[in-house]
Every structure is written in structure tokens, then in C-alpha cells.
Write an enzyme that holds these catalytic residues in place. Structure first.
Site, PDB file in Angstrom:
ATOM      1  N   ARG A 121      -5.096   7.189  17.052  1.00  0.00           N
ATOM      2  CA  ARG A 121      -6.451   7.149  16.494  1.00  0.00           C
ATOM      3  C   ARG A 121      -7.435   6.498  17.474  1.00  0.00           C
ATOM      4  NH1 ARG A 121      -9.162   8.356  11.587  1.00  0.00           N
ATOM      5  NH2 ARG A 121      -7.383   8.968  10.334  1.00  0.00           N
ATOM      6  N   ARG A 169      -7.849  -1.709   8.830  1.00  0.00           N
ATOM      7  CA  ARG A 169      -9.100  -0.967   8.581  1.00  0.00           C
ATOM      8  C   ARG A 169      -9.695  -0.360   9.865  1.00  0.00           C
ATOM      9  NH1 ARG A 169     -13.244  -3.727   4.307  1.00  0.00           N
ATOM     10  NH2 ARG A 169     -13.952  -1.831   3.311  1.00  0.00           N
ATOM     11  N   PHE A 220      -5.944  -3.980   3.366  1.00  0.00           N
ATOM     12  CA  PHE A 220      -6.675  -3.765   4.614  1.00  0.00           C
ATOM     13  C   PHE A 220      -5.791  -3.179   5.712  1.00  0.00           C
ATOM     14  CE2 PHE A 220      -8.756  -7.390   2.434  1.00  0.00           C
ATOM     15  CZ  PHE A 220      -9.931  -6.735   2.079  1.00  0.00           C
ATOM     16  N   GLN A 248       0.839  -1.203   0.000  1.00  0.00           N
ATOM     17  CA  GLN A 248       0.000   0.000   0.000  1.00  0.00           C
ATOM     18  C   GLN A 248       0.873   1.251   0.000  1.00  0.00           C
ATOM     19  OE1 GLN A 248      -2.667  -2.133   3.283  1.00  0.00           O
ATOM     20  NE2 GLN A 248      -3.291  -0.007   3.025  1.00  0.00           N
ATOM     21  N   GLU A 266       0.399  -1.543   4.641  1.00  0.00           N
ATOM     22  CA  GLU A 266       0.750  -0.120   4.735  1.00  0.00           C
ATOM     23  C   GLU A 266       2.226   0.001   5.095  1.00  0.00           C
ATOM     24  OE1 GLU A 266      -1.927   2.433   6.959  1.00  0.00           O
ATOM     25  OE2 GLU A 266      -0.380   3.949   7.248  1.00  0.00           O
ATOM     26  N   GLU A 304     -12.922   2.744   5.344  1.00  0.00           N
ATOM     27  CA  GLU A 304     -12.837   2.142   6.670  1.00  0.00           C
ATOM     28  C   GLU A 304     -14.116   2.208   7.509  1.00  0.00           C
ATOM     29  OE1 GLU A 304      -9.209   4.617   7.174  1.00  0.00           O
ATOM     30  OE2 GLU A 304      -8.509   2.913   8.349  1.00  0.00           O
TER      31      GLU A 304
END
Ligand code: MTE
Ligand code: LUZ
Ligand code: MOS
Length: 778
Positions: A314, A346, A232, A201, A236, A731
Site C-alpha cells: 500500500r 490507519r 486502529f 478486528q 487486525e 482511514e
């Protein structure tokens, strides 16, 4: 509304034809060059220990083996940690988790590489193994100092609350289980450079990691990503290791090197969604308004940082979900354990934060003997309310709740379940609601930028490259739609090409649901810039009445825009009047006049910022809202259950592609249900993954998807910063799945009123059965 070609709303994914024909190119479809070597890792069988020695002598003699690489062979730095430098590519001196790469075997065939890796042994002196996040925190093993969020004064506020409840909530991780496993293919090029195909990703993250471990400058490293069979979040950051390993192999042998992980290697060696354990305290007034909330989160980071810190942040950003709570205090620890480094998945820590507040609300509701939805509804964030991180809400929380209620009639659905339960002893139904609110933008502000390179060719066709990676989410379709709309050309004239670091540099990963927003906007700017040039050329061509036509045949195609040159369906209009000029004529005249038909545009989200020194700011371009109601049926003799329906009202803004977006919602919901119900990652005390194959790790199949998923688009006129007002969708829908947990809990409680199950997701059939017949206190 999206004012593109009216078909575009229903437009299929541009990849759908090549997918069903098997023609889409994934990493494994890239043709191999002669002389390609195949890689296989020898990984640590022990979760923590001193690496005394590695014995490769037997493996070296094994058939087809060309080279075996260990840490001492690396030319560059033995380091791939992107945020903190705490992750060696190959173990050196110590091993920190089962599955940590120790040696890399290169052989002439894949089977030979795997066979040889089995012959490697290592002498490892065991050290203490910690797999539990609370134990790690208690022993001071943290990735970084804890993070805090604060709004108002929760300590003071709790004292004024009518009702206060405290408890604990645990939520397990999740295996990404992308259909395409991790992998890379590296090919040597001139001047010691390399071309790197990677299933990633984050092409730039791969480029950086390869540069670091090989010492080759980034301008000699070309990373190319065709598309992914799913990421997903798992690719990343965690695609870097495999690309780096192949690159090291290529650097040391001057041969192409390929490594595509087997499923069990992938499950064993890669990190997953972070498990969390949390303590919460919730305080309500007599009207059930939440006055104060505090939470302490223990994140199981695994053995290295990876993306754990932004994930942890987050969790804090979303720890109050869609609710306005005036007094909030949240603390989060990223705890270092001897598991593979956990990573993006996600929702990126948001879902875990939401699970905890939903547990707190369910706890309060059960004790107060009211419906959780009553507490949820009363506390939805309103326009102008402040999030704990300082951003002011432009809220659709109440609107989405109301519109969902109008369409689906929550009271009726609950009454049906109650009536069913009154009439059935061994089958029980449960219904739960889940409002969601998810911030769109990378919380690290500098990451919110993107570039797009657009070429118009002299046959009128259009080629686009952006930093976005197609991984099944349909971003290429959206980008093609943007160009088709701006140029007023059919989408078939537009091709979105592979993601390549030579064409687009310094990319942010395709993540945070923001790929279409960022790369779509950059594409829009590039196309508009080219279009302006074409308009100038056309205007010049139309001077002195040339190309004007009087024909009435096309007069019904007259454009409503009255000023200057416009393109409509490939034709040129002037002051709203048709002309005989078309796209192709203008494009070719532009070429002849030496006007550029290419543009490389840059987009950066405006108006966002965040200051961690005070933990306040405006980190998100906007939020995505929604409300879902989930109904389940539990078989109280077997502990198994079915999801009867998921009905949601979802905030698309104004969807530019309903087919793609509905697909994202359905997929997200099913993935969320899997996380909350059947997907159970299990590491034993020695840090060995026991759920290491699809026989022991269950994901939703066609029989376990909800019998019905209903999606109602929220009606709203509000403008937002999304591409053509079409909000990010990747997401947020996963979080609707959280309601499934609480719906099952209600059904279990309908059968066994005495029991207060622990908040401990996933609610596997095994746990359901125990709770149906047990008496377990929270
Ligand atoms: N959908 C599919 N089919 N495959 C994926 O790997 N990843 C999800 C989501 N939807 C994913 C997916 C995740 S984690 C993110 S962040 C977004 O897609 C990323 O793409 P976007 O920014 O284009 O929405
Ligand atoms: N990745 C990231 C993300 O690096 N930063 C984020 O804020 C984020 N959010 C969601 C998903 N991936
Ligand atoms: Mo998604 S977790 O941002 O890749």
C-alpha cells in the site's frame, strides 16, 4: 443523497446511549465464570539471542499458580504468522525482540499471575541486535524480496527535467493506543471445543490462529466479538497472539482463561505503525510539472512479517498520493529488525508513502522558491489519468481542491500568515496544503467479500449479524441504517449483534475502511431478498380488494412509486395507494405461509483485480479524495506549537450518516497530527522500548487538538461502488494530518531561513527547537 429516513443523516451512533451509561459490553465486561484462570506472559528482556533455558521453578511455587506453559507444551503448531510462517507463539530456541512471549503463567488471580511471571528467568545468549531498517537491508535481512512499481521510464525522463532534486525522508512509527488494550477470554465447550471472546478486528484470523496452535478444527471454535474500545489496525492481526495464548491455556487446563493486557505490557509487546526511511528523486519541467519520480522505501517490519507485506504494497500504491506523474519508479524493501513485528495502522502504509512525496515536493518548492501548493495544484491527478499501478482515475482531486479554495480562500489564509510573520519575531505561523487520495478495497482482491445474516421476527423486529466489528467507527449504526431503510422500519426496530464466527464464517478483518461497504452491501442484499418475499405475500393478501382503504386521512402519505407493493413508514401501499396492511401483518402472514423471514447474503466487490506479476490492475473499487489546509503557530522561543485550524473539503460521495462520518474525520485528523508532531516511539540500540508508557509517549489531548476543524462535503454527482454512494471514511482523514508537519516546517523556516530541516517526522517540540536555532542541511 441518502434517501433513507430524513433523520438518518443526523442519526446518532446507535451505541451512544449505552456508551455514556457505561452499559456497552467490551471484553472486560463479559461476566467471568467460576474457576476462570488469569494469564500473564513472561516476555523476552533481550531483543535477539539464543534461548538456552527458561527457569520456571520459582514461579511454579508462587501463590495461586496453576500452570506455566512454554513452547514445548503446545499441542498444535507453534506458529501464528498469518502471511508468512515466521512468528512462533512462544519463543523456542531464539528470541527475536524485546517483549516476545516466552512463557505463559496461569494463576487464580490476575495479581498472582503477574507476580509469578516476574519470578521467571531465562538464559539468553545475546546475538546481534538490529533496530534500523537501512542497516537490516544492507545486511540482507529482508522479510521478502523487494516490490517494484513502474510507470513510464523515469530514468529517461529525469534526463529531460529542468529541475531534479534528491533527498531522504524518514517517518517514525505510531503506537495504536486503543483505549481498550489487547485481550481475550476463552471458555471450554463440548467435544474439546472453545468459545473465544477476543478484542479483535479479525474474528476469523483469531479462529484460524487458535486452530493452528491447538490443533482444534475451526468448526469447534466460536469466536465472539462484542465491540472494541478501538483497534486502529492494531487488532487486525495482533489480537491473535493473546487469544491463542488463552486458548492454549484452556486446552491444557480445561478451565476458562482470561488475559487482558496491562497498558505497559501492550505497549512493550505489540507492534506499531511501521517506521520508514526513504530516498526520493523528483524531476520537474520548467512549468513545475512533475515529470519523473523515483523512491526507494525501507520499511521497518520488526521481527516477523505480520502484515508488513501488504502494508508495504500500500505504500507503493499511494507513493504518488493525488498526483499524476507520468514516469514513476518505486521500490520497497520490508526490512527485518529486532523490534516487535509492526502491523496495520490507519492508512496501512499509505500515509508513509504520502509523507515521502510531500517531502519531495516541499524540497523542490524550497529550492525553487515557489509555494509547495503551486506544485501540488499543478500536478493533481485528473479524470482518466493512470495511477502507477494501472488503474484509471475517476478523480475528484481538482474538484476538492477548488471547492476547498472557494470556501476557505487559500491565498487569504497564506497572506494572513505572512503578514503575521512580518510583524512578529518570536511567534511564527505556517500554512500547508494536503490533497489526499486513498484507494478503497483490500489490495488482496479475495478479501473483498462479506456476509450478513438477517432475521425478521414475528414481532416485526430485526436482528442482524455481519462480519463487521464495531470499534467505535460506527459501522453498526450504518448497518442498522441499511436495514431500516430497506425495510422502511425505524432504526430502533433493528439490532446489530456481536460478530460471531458461528453466525458469519470466513470473515475478512474489519479493516481497509471497507467494513460498511462490504457488510452493508451484504446486509442490503439480505434485506432486499426478504422484502421481495414480503411483497409477494402482501400482493397475495391484497387480491380481490382486501385491505384497500378509501380514507383520505392517510392519502397524503401516498407513495410516489406507482407499481405494485411498496412499504413506506411501516405501511403497505399498492400501486401508490394506501392500504390497511402494515409490516407486522405481512410479516406474520409470511410466517403462517411458511415463507422464510431469514436470509444469509453474500457480497463481493465487482470489477477489481490486481496482478502482482506485472504490478498492474484495478485494485480499488474507488478512491476517496480530499484537500485540507492546515495552519499552525510556532512559539520560536520554546519550540512548542499549536494547530490553529484544519479546513478540508472531503469526498464523502454522499454521506449516509454525517454525525458518524464527521466524527471519523475529526478523529482521523487528530490521530494524524499526533503521528506527525508529538508521538515519538523510541527504541534504544538494544531494542528496548523507552517510550513505554503515557508519561514518555505523548498523544494529542484536548489541549493539542486543532482550535478549529472545518469539514466541507465535496459536491459531486458521480456514482461509486460504496454502500448507498456513501464512501468509506475510516482511514483517509488521518492523512490530512500530514500537512501539519509541513506547516510547522514553514513556520520554522520563517524564523530561520538558513536552515533546511531534515524530513524526519514527527516534528516534536524538541526537534522544532533544534531546527529553529540550528543550521542543518538536508
Ligand atoms: N474509529 C474508531 N473510533 N476506532 C477505530 O479503531 N479504526 C480505523 C477507522 N476508524 C478506528 C476508527 C481504521 S484503521 C479502519 S480500517 C476503519 O475505521 C475500519 O472501520 P470501517 O471499515 O467501518 O471504516
Ligand atoms: N488490510 C489488509 C488493510 O489486509 N489489506 C489492505 O489492503 C488494507 N488496507 C488498509 C487497511 N488495512
Ligand atoms: Mo485499519 S489499518 O485497515 O484496521
Amino acid at each position: 443523497m441518502f434517501h433513507g429516513n430524513s433523520d438518518s443523516q443526523k442519526m446518532k451512533n446507535v451505541d451512544s446511549k449505552s456508551h455514556v451509561r457505561g452499559e456497552s459490553v467490551y471484553l472486560d465486561d463479559v461476566p467471568l465464570l467460576e474457576g476462570t484462570l488469569f494469564a500473564c506472559v513472561y516476555d523476552s528482556p533481550i531483543a535477539h539471542g539464543k534461548l538456552k533455558s527458561v527457569d520456571i521453578s520459582e514461579a511454579e511455587k508462587s501463590k495461586g499458580v496453576v500452570k506455566i506453559i512454554t513452547a514445548k507444551d503446545l499441542i498444535g503448531e507453534n506458529q501464528i504468522g498469518g502471511i508468512l510462517p515466521d512468528e512462533p507463539l512462544l519463543a523456542d530456541g531464539e528470541v527475536h525482540f524485546c517483549g516476545m512471549p516466552i512463557a505463559l503463567v496461569l494463576a487464580e488471580t490476575e495479581a498472582q499471575a503477574h507476580a509469578a511471571a516476574k519470578l521467571i528467568t531465562a538464559e539468553i545468549e545475546p546475538l546481534e541486535i538490529i533496530t534500523d531498517e537501512r542497516e537490516a537491508q544492507a545486511k540482507g535481512k529482508l522479510i521478502a524480496p523487494p516490490k517494484h512499481f513502474k510507470l513510464g521510464d523515469s530514468d529517461k525522463a529525469f534526463a529531460t527535467c529542468e529541475h531534479v532534486f534528491e533527498g531522504r525522508a524518514d517517518v517514525n512509527g505510531q503506537e495504536h493506543l486503543y483505549i481498550e488494550t489487547q485481550g481475550a477470554y476463552t471458555i471450554p465447550s463440548e467435544q474439546g471445543g472453545m468459545k473465544i471472546y477476543s478484542s479483535t478486528q479479525g474474528p476469523t484470523a483469531v479462529q484460524r490462529a487458535v486452530s493452528r496452535v491447538t490443533g482444534i478444527p475451526m468448526n469447534l471454535l466460536e469466536v465472539d466479538v462484542t465491540r472494541l474500545g478501538g483497534g486502529f489496525g492494531g487488532k487486525e492481526d495482533q489480537a491473535n497472539a493473546w487469544a491463542a495464548l488463552c486458548a492454549v491455556g484452556t486446552q491444557l487446563t480445561k478451565k476458562p482463561v482470561k488475559y487482558a493486557l496491562h497498558r505497559m505490557e501492550d505497549m512493550r509487546m505489540t507492534g506499531k505503525r511501521h517506521p520508514y526511511s526513504a530516498d526520493y528523486k523528483i524531476g520537474l519541467d520548467k512549468d513545475f510539472r512533475i515529470i519523473a519520480y523515483s523512491a526507494t522505501f525501507y520499511q521497518n517490519a520488526g521481527a516477523a512479517c505480520d502484515l508488513s507485506l501488504p502494508v508495504l504494497e500500500r505504500t507503493l500504491f499511494h507513493c504518488t498520493n493525488s498526483y499524476f506523474i507520468p514516469n514513476v519508479s518505486a521500490t520497497a524493501y520490508s526490512c527485518k529488525t529486532n523490534l516487535p513485528p509492526n502491523t496495520a495502522f490507519r492508512g496501512f502504509g499509505g500515509p508513509q508513502g504520502m509523507f515521502v512525496i510531500e517531502s519531495a515536493i516541499a524540497h523542490a518548492a524550497e529550492k525553487l522558491n515557489v509555494s509547495a501548493s503551486e506544485i501540488q495544484r499543478k500536478n493533481l491527478i485528473e479524470n482518466g489519468d493512470e495511477f502507477p499501478y494501472g488503474q484509471i482515475a475517476e478523480s475528484e482531486a481538482i474538484t476538492s481542491w477548488k471547492q476547498a479554495d472557494e470556501k476557505y480562500d487559500f491565498a487569504k489564509l497564506k497572506a494572513e500568515a505572512d503578514e503575521f510573520n512580518a510583524n512578529n519575531k518570536f511567534i511564527k505561523k505556517g500554512v500547508a496544503l494536503m490533497p489526499i487520495c486513498f484507494g478503497i478495497s483490500f489490495t488482496k482482491t479475495p478479501m473483498n467479500q462479506a456476509r450478513s445474516l438477517v432475521h425478521v421476527y414475528t414481532d416485526g423486529s430485526v436482528a442482524i449479524s455481519t462480519g463487521a466489528v464495531e470499534m467505535g467507527q460506527g459501522v453498526n449504526t450504518k448497518i442498522a441504517q441499511v436495514a431500516a431503510k430497506v425495510f422502511s422500519q425505524p432504526i430502533g426496530r433493528v439490532k446489530v449483534h456481536t460478530t460471531n464466527t458461528l453466525r458469519i464464517a470466513n470473515t475478512s478483518p474489519t479493516a481497509a475502511s471497507a467494513a460498511a461497504d462490504l457488510n452493508g452491501r451484504a446486509t442490503q442484499i439480505a434485506c432486499e431478498t426478504i422484502l421481495e418475499r414480503l411483497k409477494t405475500v402482501a400482493e397475495e393478501m391484497l387480491k380481490d380488494g382486501a385491505y384497500r382503504i378509501e380514507s383520505s386521512e392517510i392519502s397524503e402519505m401516498r407513495h410516489t412509486q406507482k407499481d405494485g407493493v411498496t412499504f413506506e413508514n411501516g405501511f403497505v401501499f399498492f400501486n401508490g395507494e394506501p392500504t390497511s396492511l402494515d409490516w407486522l401483518l405481512v410479516v406474520n402472514e409470511a410466517y403462517n405461509q411458511r415463507v422464510s423471514l431469514s436470509e444469509h447474503a453474500h457480497y463481493a466487490t465487482q470489477g477489481i483485480n490486481f496482478d502482482w506479476s506485472i504490478a498492474k490492475g484495478h485494485p480499488f473499487a474507488y478512491h476517496v479524495y480530499g484537500t485540507a489546509i492546515v495552519g499552525v503557530t510556532v512559539d520560536c522561543q520554546r519550540g512548542i506549537y499549536e494547530v490553529d485550524y484544519v479546513k478540508c473539503c472531503h469526498d464523502f460521495g454522499s454521506s449516509m450518516n454525517a454525525a458518524v462520518d464527521n466524527g471519523q474525520i475529526e478523529g482521523g485528523i487528530v490521530q494524524g497530527i499526533g503521528w506527525m508532531t508529538m508521538e515519538e516511539i523510541f527504541y534504544d540500540k538494544n531494542g528496548r522500548l523507552r517510550s513505554n508508557a503515557l508519561s514518555t509517549y505523548k498523544i494529542p489531548d484536548i489541549y493539542s487538538v486543532p482550535k478549529e476543524i472545518e469539514i466541507l462535503p465535496l459536491q459531486t454527482e458521480r456514482e461509486n461502488l460504496a454502500i448507498f454512494n456513501s464512501k468509506a471514511v475510516g482511514e483517509p482523514p488521518l492523512m490530512y494530518g500530514i500537512a501539519t508537519y509541513f506547516a510547522i516546517r514553514k513556520a520554522v523556516k520563517a524564523f530561520n531561513q538558513e536552515n533546511l530541516p531534515k524530513f524526519d517526522a514527527p516534528f516534536t517540540p524538541e526537534k522544532v527547537l533544534i531546527n529553529l536555532y540550528g543550521k542543518i542541511g538536508m
